[in-house]
Motif scaffolding. Structure first.
Motif, PDB file in Angstrom:
ATOM      1  N   THR A   8       0.937  -0.920  -0.217  1.00  0.00           N
ATOM      2  CA  THR A   8      -0.073  -0.032   0.582  1.00  0.00           C
ATOM      3  C   THR A   8       0.960   0.988   0.314  1.00  0.00           C
ATOM      4  O   THR A   8       2.027   1.246   0.136  1.00  0.00           O
ATOM      5  CB  THR A   8      -0.410  -0.063   1.196  1.00  0.00           C
ATOM      6  N   ASP A   9       0.916   2.915  -0.156  1.00  0.00           N
ATOM      7  CA  ASP A   9       1.109   4.125  -0.128  1.00  0.00           C
ATOM      8  C   ASP A   9       0.706   4.346   1.190  1.00  0.00           C
ATOM      9  O   ASP A   9       1.417   5.437   1.096  1.00  0.00           O
ATOM     10  CB  ASP A   9       0.663   4.589  -1.121  1.00  0.00           C
ATOM     11  N   ASP A  10      -0.001   4.283   2.354  1.00  0.00           N
ATOM     12  CA  ASP A  10       0.009   4.599   3.380  1.00  0.00           C
ATOM     13  C   ASP A  10      -0.802   3.266   4.338  1.00  0.00           C
ATOM     14  O   ASP A  10      -1.007   2.072   4.029  1.00  0.00           O
ATOM     15  CB  ASP A  10      -0.624   5.438   3.437  1.00  0.00           C
ATOM     16  N   MET A  11      -0.804   3.689   5.889  1.00  0.00           N
ATOM     17  CA  MET A  11      -1.133   3.078   6.950  1.00  0.00           C
ATOM     18  C   MET A  11      -2.627   2.644   6.730  1.00  0.00           C
ATOM     19  O   MET A  11      -3.111   0.961   7.096  1.00  0.00           O
ATOM     20  CB  MET A  11      -0.845   3.214   7.986  1.00  0.00           C
ATOM     21  N   THR A  12      -3.107   3.517   6.426  1.00  0.00           N
ATOM     22  CA  THR A  12      -4.923   3.709   5.879  1.00  0.00           C
ATOM     23  C   THR A  12      -5.054   1.850   5.658  1.00  0.00           C
ATOM     24  O   THR A  12      -6.096   1.478   5.329  1.00  0.00           O
ATOM     25  CB  THR A  12      -5.292   4.856   5.692  1.00  0.00           C
ATOM     26  N   GLY A  13      -4.694   1.931   4.011  1.00  0.00           N
ATOM     27  CA  GLY A  13      -4.967   1.764   3.213  1.00  0.00           C
ATOM     28  C   GLY A  13      -4.243  -0.060   3.488  1.00  0.00           C
ATOM     29  O   GLY A  13      -4.683  -0.767   3.115  1.00  0.00           O
ATOM     30  N   THR A  14      -3.382   0.521   4.522  1.00  0.00           N
ATOM     31  CA  THR A  14      -2.856  -1.515   4.442  1.00  0.00           C
ATOM     32  C   THR A  14      -3.960  -2.455   5.555  1.00  0.00           C
ATOM     33  O   THR A  14      -4.226  -3.011   5.407  1.00  0.00           O
ATOM     34  CB  THR A  14      -1.513  -1.551   4.979  1.00  0.00           C
ATOM     35  N   MET A  15      -4.765  -1.286   5.720  1.00  0.00           N
ATOM     36  CA  MET A  15      -6.256  -1.245   6.795  1.00  0.00           C
ATOM     37  C   MET A  15      -7.191  -1.533   6.808  1.00  0.00           C
ATOM     38  O   MET A  15      -7.556  -2.894   5.873  1.00  0.00           O
ATOM     39  CB  MET A  15      -6.033  -0.354   8.530  1.00  0.00           C
ATOM     40  N   THR A  16      -7.545  -1.344   5.295  1.00  0.00           N
ATOM     41  CA  THR A  16      -8.282  -1.298   4.329  1.00  0.00           C
ATOM     42  C   THR A  16      -7.946  -2.552   3.832  1.00  0.00           C
ATOM     43  O   THR A  16      -9.251  -2.751   3.861  1.00  0.00           O
ATOM     44  CB  THR A  16      -8.714  -0.070   3.789  1.00  0.00           C
ATOM     45  N   CYS A  17      -6.983  -2.970   3.583  1.00  0.00           N
ATOM     46  CA  CYS A  17      -7.026  -3.657   2.580  1.00  0.00           C
ATOM     47  C   CYS A  17      -6.979  -5.320   3.568  1.00  0.00           C
ATOM     48  O   CYS A  17      -8.046  -6.241   3.379  1.00  0.00           O
ATOM     49  CB  CYS A  17      -5.913  -4.041   2.182  1.00  0.00           C
ATOM     50  N   GLY A  18      -6.043  -5.312   4.277  1.00  0.00           N
ATOM     51  CA  GLY A  18      -6.130  -6.521   5.967  1.00  0.00           C
ATOM     52  C   GLY A  18      -8.119  -6.810   5.881  1.00  0.00           C
ATOM     53  O   GLY A  18      -8.385  -7.819   6.373  1.00  0.00           O
ATOM     54  N   VAL A  19      -8.481  -5.410   6.725  1.00  0.00           N
ATOM     55  CA  VAL A  19     -10.313  -6.080   7.207  1.00  0.00           C
ATOM     56  C   VAL A  19     -10.428  -5.919   6.544  1.00  0.00           C
ATOM     57  O   VAL A  19     -11.569  -6.980   6.499  1.00  0.00           O
ATOM     58  CB  VAL A  19     -10.505  -4.725   7.878  1.00  0.00           C
ATOM     59  N   LEU A  20     -10.524  -6.334   5.106  1.00  0.00           N
ATOM     60  CA  LEU A  20     -11.537  -6.626   3.534  1.00  0.00           C
ATOM     61  C   LEU A  20     -11.476  -8.515   4.046  1.00  0.00           C
ATOM     62  O   LEU A  20     -12.049  -9.021   3.209  1.00  0.00           O
ATOM     63  CB  LEU A  20     -11.297  -5.893   2.214  1.00  0.00           C
ATOM     64  N   LEU A  21      -9.798  -8.734   3.765  1.00  0.00           N
ATOM     65  CA  LEU A  21      -9.656 -10.436   4.130  1.00  0.00           C
ATOM     66  C   LEU A  21      -9.784 -10.710   5.099  1.00  0.00           C
ATOM     67  O   LEU A  21     -10.631 -11.878   5.294  1.00  0.00           O
ATOM     68  CB  LEU A  21      -8.196 -10.245   3.694  1.00  0.00           C
ATOM     69  N   ALA A  22      -9.703  -9.671   5.626  1.00  0.00           N
ATOM     70  CA  ALA A  22     -10.225 -10.306   7.810  1.00  0.00           C
ATOM     71  C   ALA A  22     -11.582 -11.029   7.581  1.00  0.00           C
ATOM     72  O   ALA A  22     -12.316 -11.940   7.718  1.00  0.00           O
ATOM     73  CB  ALA A  22      -9.364  -9.507   8.834  1.00  0.00           C
ATOM     74  N   LYS A  23     -12.470 -10.280   7.328  1.00  0.00           N
ATOM     75  CA  LYS A  23     -13.784  -9.952   6.748  1.00  0.00           C
ATOM     76  C   LYS A  23     -14.910 -11.291   6.028  1.00  0.00           C
ATOM     77  O   LYS A  23     -15.580 -11.855   6.012  1.00  0.00           O
ATOM     78  CB  LYS A  23     -15.019  -9.070   5.970  1.00  0.00           C
TER      79      LYS A  23
END
Length: 450
Positions: A8-23
């Motif tokens: 990702t290009d920032d940490m908010t993006g990493t969280m967004t990606c990670g949560v989509l996968l976690a869900k």
């Protein structure tokens, strides 16, 4: 075990990606740096922030390549270049960097819709909540303003690779037709293929077509397309899908405290923090960002003032929510203009402000009375989140769930607050009550564990 590797290009993006996968039942952790990946070996998906959005192209490319090589070392086999939903930053440069590193037959498939947050692409144009991208707040972003809404054109202006596009009519025609068109675009020399999508069902169709083709693919998207393709590849366990909370809880009846750090200067964030500040159990500390822009004696004095005021507020019996904000009560700054006026480098003003917030939060969590009272952290602004968490020694975040789409819940990895709940949000996401919802969820998580 083959893993998913996302950059990702920032940490908010990493969280967004990670949560989509976690869900979707996929174990995922996001990290601030490729140099510190504690616990990554246990994850199905490893997500690294290259912290590249506001960097010059060559430096951004080098950061992306470093992240890619770290993911390869962790066993990643399937890759995503996660992009901002408002297309900020040098997306084309970063995609080129990965195509230079990946096998020669790799094709970048860019399905850049995020339907859950009303971000769609049609006719190649990005539309957000029914508004063309260049007429949204992204066009006025203080660090990375966006001046092109036609995504193929945007990519051609940044990439050295051939960019092709597939419109919504082809997607609506079904998987078989889409497969044929994808193959035709590749045969015509396309290295980056931009595809329209307006719904999750469209992304599902695109993912199945790509999976059936069996290509070596680099996903380029905000996260929803990558999630769909991961499911096609057999990732995901329904037993790991997070449970959703019930009704909101009464903050006045809660025990402990939540610390809020609002480093974003967007109008959206100002409204959200303004609503939260109006709660009787909330105490707000305004930090003068105009003083923090430069690292000098005045800045140190402002940091000490904010720490002192924060400690006073934290010691109040009725304080359940302690807010540190830089843009709600103060003058909104145009950081680019301030940097030019003061002779600072691009991004230096924002970096100095966030570093100061990190010092303030570190001092507050170090208070003896905070040790058993802290229920969690809520941060808005990707750069703010990274800087503050690094200041307290954290390495990353294990993702759990969304509060609302792109407002994400996780648990801190490493540092003084190992295991503490955190919610992170981009500055342009959500409605007026989003900060309230985030704080409520943090109290719920603590009560649920008890």
């Amino acid at each position: 075990m083959k893993k998913l590797g996302l950059i990702t290009d920032d940490m908010t993006g990493t969280m967004t990606c990670g949560v989509l996968l976690a869900k979707a039942g996929i174990q995922a952790c996001s990290y601030f740096s490729p140099d510190h990946l504690a616990g990554a070996e246990k994850q199905e998906a490893v997500i690294i922030s290259a912290n590249s959005r506001n960097l010059p192209p060559e430096q951004a490319k080098q950061n992306v390549k470093r992240a890619y090589r770290a993911l390869i070392a962790q066993g990643a086999a399937y890759f995503t270049k996660r992009i901002d939903t408002t297309f900020r930053g040098g997306i084309g440069y970063e995609v080129d960097a990965l195509l230079e590193e990946m096998p020669e037959d790799t094709i970048a498939v860019m399905a850049a819709a995020m339907p859950d947050t009303h971000r769609v692409v049609v006719g190649g144009y990005s539309i957000i909540d029914g508004v063309i991208l260049t007429e949204t707040g992204a066009a006025r972003d203080v660090l990375s303003p966006v001046n092109q809404a036609h995504i193929p054109t945007l990519m051609r202006s940044q990439s050295n690779n051939q960019v092709e596009e597939i419109n919504i009519n082809t997607v609506l025609a079904g998987q078989d037709v889409l497969e044929e068109e994808l193959s035709a675009k590749r045969s015509a020399g396309g290295k980056i293929i931009v595809i329209d999508a307006l719904s999750t069902e469209h992304l599902h169709t695109i993912a199945h077509a790509v999976y059936k083709l069996g290509w070596n693919v680099l996903c380029v998207d905000p996260g929803a397309f990558s999630q769909q393709l991961a499911l096609c590849r057999g990732f995901g366990n329904p037993e790991r899908v997070p449970k959703q909370p019930g009704n909101l809880i009464d903050l006045e009846s809660c025990t402990g405290k939540v610390i809020v750090v609002a480093g974003s200067a967007t109008d959206v964030t100002r409204k959200q923090i303004g609503v939260l500040s109006g709660e009787s159990c909330a105490e707000s500390v305004s930090v003068d960002a105009s003083v923090l822009i430069r690292k000098d004696q005045r800045a140190e004095e402002e940091i000490e003032r904010a720490i002192s005021r924060g400690k006073e507020c934290a010691e109040k019996a009725g304080c359940k929510v302690l807010i540190f904000e830089t843009a709600v009560s103060g003058k909104k700054l145009v950081l680019k203009e301030e940097e030019e006026r003061l002779g600072l480098k691009k991004g230096e003003a924002s970096g100095n402000i966030n570093a100061a917030l990190g010092k303030i939060v570190n001092a507050i969590i170090s208070m003896p009375e905070m040790k058993d009272q802290l229920n969690g952290l809520y941060m808005t602004g990707g750069d703010t989140l990274v800087t503050v968490l690094q200041a307290i020694g954290a390495a990353g975040i294990r993702l759990i769930d969304t509060v609302i789409p792109q407002t994400n819940l996780g648990v801190i990895i490493g540092g003084a607050l190992e295991g503490t709940s955190i919610v992170g949000k981009g500055g342009m996401i959500g409605k007026d009550d989003t900060a309230m919802l985030a704080v409520n969820r943090l109290f719920f998580e603590t009560s649920d564990k008890k």
